[in-house]
Each structure stands twice: as C-alpha cells, then as structure tokens.
Design a protein around this motif. Sequence first.
Motif, PDB file in Angstrom:
ATOM      1  N   MET A   1       0.807  -1.195   0.000  1.00 13.10           N
ATOM      2  CA  MET A   1       0.000   0.000   0.000  1.00 13.10           C
ATOM      3  C   MET A   1       0.847   1.254   0.000  1.00 13.10           C
ATOM      4  O   MET A   1       0.344   2.340  -0.197  1.00 13.10           O
ATOM      5  N   ARG A   2       2.121   1.156   0.261  1.00 15.66           N
ATOM      6  CA  ARG A   2       2.964   2.335   0.298  1.00 15.66           C
ATOM      7  C   ARG A   2       2.942   3.096  -1.011  1.00 15.66           C
ATOM      8  O   ARG A   2       3.068   4.305  -1.064  1.00 15.66           O
ATOM      9  N   VAL A   3       2.744   2.369  -2.123  1.00 16.82           N
ATOM     10  CA  VAL A   3       2.754   3.008  -3.426  1.00 16.82           C
ATOM     11  C   VAL A   3       1.601   3.986  -3.587  1.00 16.82           C
ATOM     12  O   VAL A   3       1.659   4.914  -4.368  1.00 16.82           O
ATOM     13  N   LEU A   4       0.516   3.829  -2.790  1.00 23.47           N
ATOM     14  CA  LEU A   4      -0.636   4.705  -2.918  1.00 23.47           C
ATOM     15  C   LEU A   4      -0.505   5.953  -2.072  1.00 23.47           C
ATOM     16  O   LEU A   4      -1.155   6.952  -2.321  1.00 23.47           O
ATOM     17  N   ARG A   5       0.295   5.928  -1.028  1.00 21.76           N
ATOM     18  CA  ARG A   5       0.309   7.028  -0.084  1.00 21.76           C
ATOM     19  C   ARG A   5       0.921   8.280  -0.667  1.00 21.76           C
ATOM     20  O   ARG A   5       0.441   9.382  -0.459  1.00 21.76           O
ATOM     21  N   SER A   6       1.978   8.155  -1.389  1.00 21.57           N
ATOM     22  CA  SER A   6       2.664   9.334  -1.909  1.00 21.57           C
ATOM     23  C   SER A   6       1.803  10.130  -2.882  1.00 21.57           C
ATOM     24  O   SER A   6       1.669  11.333  -2.713  1.00 21.57           O
ATOM     25  N   PRO A   7       1.178   9.531  -3.909  1.00 21.74           N
ATOM     26  CA  PRO A   7       0.313  10.321  -4.784  1.00 21.74           C
ATOM     27  C   PRO A   7      -0.866  10.941  -4.060  1.00 21.74           C
ATOM     28  O   PRO A   7      -1.240  12.084  -4.335  1.00 21.74           O
ATOM     29  N   VAL A   8      -1.467  10.210  -3.118  1.00 27.50           N
ATOM     30  CA  VAL A   8      -2.608  10.767  -2.383  1.00 27.50           C
ATOM     31  C   VAL A   8      -2.160  11.953  -1.542  1.00 27.50           C
ATOM     32  O   VAL A   8      -2.822  12.998  -1.510  1.00 27.50           O
ATOM     33  N   ALA A 344      11.109 -16.677   0.220  1.00 24.55           N
ATOM     34  CA  ALA A 344      10.505 -17.216  -1.000  1.00 24.55           C
ATOM     35  C   ALA A 344      10.514 -16.171  -2.113  1.00 24.55           C
ATOM     36  O   ALA A 344      10.745 -16.499  -3.290  1.00 24.55           O
ATOM     37  N   LEU A 345      10.286 -14.890  -1.754  1.00 17.91           N
ATOM     38  CA  LEU A 345      10.288 -13.827  -2.759  1.00 17.91           C
ATOM     39  C   LEU A 345      11.690 -13.647  -3.352  1.00 17.91           C
ATOM     40  O   LEU A 345      11.855 -13.494  -4.570  1.00 17.91           O
ATOM     41  N   VAL A 346      12.719 -13.692  -2.491  1.00 16.43           N
ATOM     42  CA  VAL A 346      14.100 -13.578  -2.973  1.00 16.43           C
ATOM     43  C   VAL A 346      14.409 -14.731  -3.923  1.00 16.43           C
ATOM     44  O   VAL A 346      14.998 -14.532  -5.003  1.00 16.43           O
ATOM     45  N   TRP A 347      14.010 -15.928  -3.553  1.00 13.27           N
ATOM     46  CA  TRP A 347      14.300 -17.076  -4.411  1.00 13.27           C
ATOM     47  C   TRP A 347      13.576 -16.969  -5.744  1.00 13.27           C
ATOM     48  O   TRP A 347      14.149 -17.287  -6.783  1.00 13.27           O
ATOM     49  N   ARG A 348      12.324 -16.487  -5.746  1.00  6.53           N
ATOM     50  CA  ARG A 348      11.583 -16.383  -7.001  1.00  6.53           C
ATOM     51  C   ARG A 348      12.240 -15.392  -7.953  1.00  6.53           C
ATOM     52  O   ARG A 348      12.376 -15.637  -9.142  1.00  6.53           O
ATOM     53  N   VAL A 349      12.637 -14.207  -7.432  1.00  8.15           N
ATOM     54  CA  VAL A 349      13.283 -13.214  -8.284  1.00  8.15           C
ATOM     55  C   VAL A 349      14.624 -13.743  -8.781  1.00  8.15           C
ATOM     56  O   VAL A 349      14.974 -13.589  -9.959  1.00  8.15           O
ATOM     57  N   VAL A 409       6.664  -4.709  -5.246  1.00  8.47           N
ATOM     58  CA  VAL A 409       6.179  -3.383  -4.851  1.00  8.47           C
ATOM     59  C   VAL A 409       5.126  -3.504  -3.754  1.00  8.47           C
ATOM     60  O   VAL A 409       5.127  -2.748  -2.774  1.00  8.47           O
ATOM     61  N   ASP A 410       4.215  -4.444  -3.896  1.00  7.65           N
ATOM     62  CA  ASP A 410       3.185  -4.627  -2.886  1.00  7.65           C
ATOM     63  C   ASP A 410       3.755  -5.120  -1.561  1.00  7.65           C
ATOM     64  O   ASP A 410       3.095  -5.030  -0.530  1.00  7.65           O
ATOM     65  N   SER A 411       4.961  -5.665  -1.591  1.00  4.48           N
ATOM     66  CA  SER A 411       5.630  -6.090  -0.364  1.00  4.48           C
ATOM     67  C   SER A 411       6.475  -4.979   0.221  1.00  4.48           C
ATOM     68  O   SER A 411       7.252  -5.217   1.155  1.00  4.48           O
ATOM     69  N   GLY A 412       6.345  -3.769  -0.329  1.00 10.17           N
ATOM     70  CA  GLY A 412       7.087  -2.614   0.189  1.00 10.17           C
ATOM     71  C   GLY A 412       8.491  -2.486  -0.352  1.00 10.17           C
ATOM     72  O   GLY A 412       9.338  -1.862   0.286  1.00 10.17           O
ATOM     73  N   VAL A 427      20.176  -7.389 -11.983  1.00 12.87           N
ATOM     74  CA  VAL A 427      18.821  -7.362 -11.430  1.00 12.87           C
ATOM     75  C   VAL A 427      18.950  -7.040  -9.955  1.00 12.87           C
ATOM     76  O   VAL A 427      19.594  -7.789  -9.199  1.00 12.87           O
ATOM     77  N   HIS A 428      18.360  -5.916  -9.535  1.00 12.65           N
ATOM     78  CA  HIS A 428      18.512  -5.443  -8.152  1.00 12.65           C
ATOM     79  C   HIS A 428      17.125  -5.369  -7.505  1.00 12.65           C
ATOM     80  O   HIS A 428      16.219  -4.744  -8.025  1.00 12.65           O
ATOM     81  N   MET A 429      17.004  -5.996  -6.366  1.00 11.66           N
ATOM     82  CA  MET A 429      15.758  -5.942  -5.608  1.00 11.66           C
ATOM     83  C   MET A 429      16.060  -5.499  -4.181  1.00 11.66           C
ATOM     84  O   MET A 429      17.040  -5.948  -3.569  1.00 11.66           O
ATOM     85  N   GLU A 430      15.234  -4.614  -3.656  1.00 13.21           N
ATOM     86  CA  GLU A 430      15.334  -4.198  -2.252  1.00 13.21           C
ATOM     87  C   GLU A 430      13.955  -4.278  -1.640  1.00 13.21           C
ATOM     88  O   GLU A 430      12.979  -3.772  -2.214  1.00 13.21           O
TER      89      GLU A 430
END
Length: 434
Positions: A1-8, A344-349, A409-412, A427-430
Amino acid sequence: MRVLRSPVALFLMLGLLTVVGIIVATNKLADRAARQEAIAEAAGTTEVLARSVVEPDVPKGLINTTPRKLAAADKMDRAVTPRLLDVSTVDRVNIWTEDGRNVYSSEGPDLLGRKFSLSDAQLAVLEDGGAGSEIADPDRPENRSVTGADSGRGLVQTYTRISSPEGEPLLLEAYYTLDEIEQRRAEIYSSFRWITIAPLVLMILVATAILLGLTRELRRGAAERERLLRSAMEASDAERRRIARDLHDSVVQDLAGTAFAVTAVARQPNTEPAAKETLDDAGAALRGSLKALRSLLAEIHPPELSADGLAAALADLIAPAGAAGIQASVSVEGAETISNEKAALVWRVAQEAVRNTIRHSEASTLAVTVRGDGSRLTLEVVDDGVGFEPRGQRGRDSYGLRGLRSLVVDSGGALDVRSSPGDGTTVHMEVDAQ
C-alpha cells in the motif's frame, strides 16, 4: 500500500495549497471590493446630503463670500453645517465655485477666497452632475490644512454638484476619515465574506469525500490485486510442489533404481567385458540424467524456502549454470532473521534472473548476492553477458520479472533491471526484511 500514499498525499497537499491560494486571492478581491463600495457609499451619502440638507438652505450671497464678507458663511455655520455634521459621519465640508475659488470651509476662514485648480474629475462632476470620491492627496495645496500632521489621520474626499440661490453651480466637498471608511468596509466585507468562503468550504468537503472514495477504491483494488497475485503465487507453488513430488516419487526413484541395477549387473564376475563396458556407460548416463533431473526439481521447487535454507536453495538454483559453461557463485549474509515469505520472494526473483542469464546472456560469470541488515534485504543477480537495451526491447526478462515487480512493490520493495548492450545485466531488488 505504500505506493498509494505518496500520490494521495501529494494530491492533498496540492489541493490544500490551491484552496488556500483561492481563499487568499478571494479575500483580497473581496476586501478591495468592500473598500471601493464603502468609498462609493460615502460619495452617495454626500450626494444625498447635498440635495436634502445643504442645497435647500444655501444662503444667498455665498458665492461672493470673501475674508471680508463672512455673513453668508456665518449663516452656513449656524444653520446648515451643524445639521450636516450631526446627521452623518462627515468630518468637514468645503464649497468651491467653478473657477476653483473657495466660498465656504467648515474648518474656518483659512481657505476662504483662495483659488485652487480643480481636478478633471471634479470639473466633470460640476459639468455633468453625479458624485465622485478619492483619497485626499496631502500634496495638493487645498488639502494641506486637512491632511497635514495636525489632523493625525488620512481622509477620503467626496464631492457633488449643488446650485446656489443665484443658480450658480457649486462643488460641495465632504471629507470622511479613513477610520470611518475602514469601519464601513469591514461591515460590508463581513456581510458577504461567507458568500465567497462557503462555496470553497463546500468544494473542499465534496472533493475530500470524492478523494476518500477514490482512495478507498484504489486501496480495495490494490488489495484485490495483491490477493490475486498471492493466490496465483500460492497456486503456482502448490503445482510446483505436486510436479516435484510426482517426479521425485516416480521418475527419480525409477532412474535411481535402474542406475543401481545396471551398475550391479556390470559388477557381476560373470559379465562379459563388452557387456560390462556397455552397462557402465548406461549407468553413467543414468546417473547424469538423475543429477540433471534433481537440479530441475530444485528449480521447479526448492526443498526449503526458509531463511536457514535460502543459501542452499540458491546454490541448487545456480547448479545448471555450470553445464552451460557459466562460472556461478552465491553469497548470502545477514539474512538469518528474514521471514519465510521474503525468503521465497528472494528465491523467485533470483530464479527468474538466473534462468534468463543461462538462457540468453551468453555470460561467463554469474553472481547471486543477498545482503540484509535486519530491516532491509537486497538481492543482486549480476552477469557479464551481452546485455540488452531495456527501453528498446521487451525481450528475455520482461514478462517474468514484470510479473514479479508488482509482487515486490506490494511487499514494500522495489525491483530494478539495469543493462546495456555489451555490459551485462544487473537485477537489483530491495525489500523489507520482515
């Protein structure tokens, strides 16, 4: 949900600034209009007083008043001026002839008989009638006695035309203090201030209600999208587990048993040398196929996706890179406390990035690095392959990684692919560690 806060938040801030700007501008315009209305009202009052109080009682001979002939001016002081000053907020009065000669002043004889040039506006009123007004200019000679330091306050002068008993046009000039004008301006402004502010307040309330509704819908949509992504991920995991389990329990076991049986037959003393050689080759081929199949099973679904098993799962993931001639390495530090979901998310990416490297990069080296500091977790998959132009082609890594980007993105977190022709790919993920 963080992606929605900044535009609002940005929308709310811009909306608030816009409304504040509108209120300030509207207040300034309303204040200016109220002041102009107060001055115009004073001019109208002067015109009414001129017709009802002054003109009917102008004494004969006033147009001939001089410092030596004060009878008519004295009559004005006794009969007209007291009533004029008592029934209105007029501060002082002057009367002028067409040629700018003063024939009466409520302040005394200092101006009597003196001539001053009338302004164009005053001459227009003398000619056409009506009324006019302006802030008294202290630099004009005729105003110095009423706007100087001795008065201690600014004045607004209003004027209108009257007629003497002899039929001569005269200019009646009445002065009002700025304090009185400001008081009247405040009264006028307060009467319609809410007329300008109320629609803005209503607009804010309506816009806020609409924004809250849209925000609620956006959040509901984002939550639904996240739910669908997680459902798809869970369904994919379940299907991967089923396939891996079926292969392990059937094909892998059969291959292992067959390889063991072939090797056992080859080792029997009565096996002919030619048959032994053939059986040894068959056993080696079966063991190679078994190893490749186990690597495939690890890619389909790793045996462990917890924080403790992440390093081993990533090591199994890069195992096929050696068969493709790629020197691969894995480094995991500070990831001991991450949640199983983030592991699991790290392994998938990493799986998608490693798969792209093996299939398309023509790389000679591949490095998978995971770093955590307790609050944030980063993953980098770097190869020295041919690279590509991210903007120029939607090729080898776009679909898989684009599908994972929304989940990240949905995981922040954030997922970024950096590449250029000839410079390899990163490929960089944070993401949050928990």
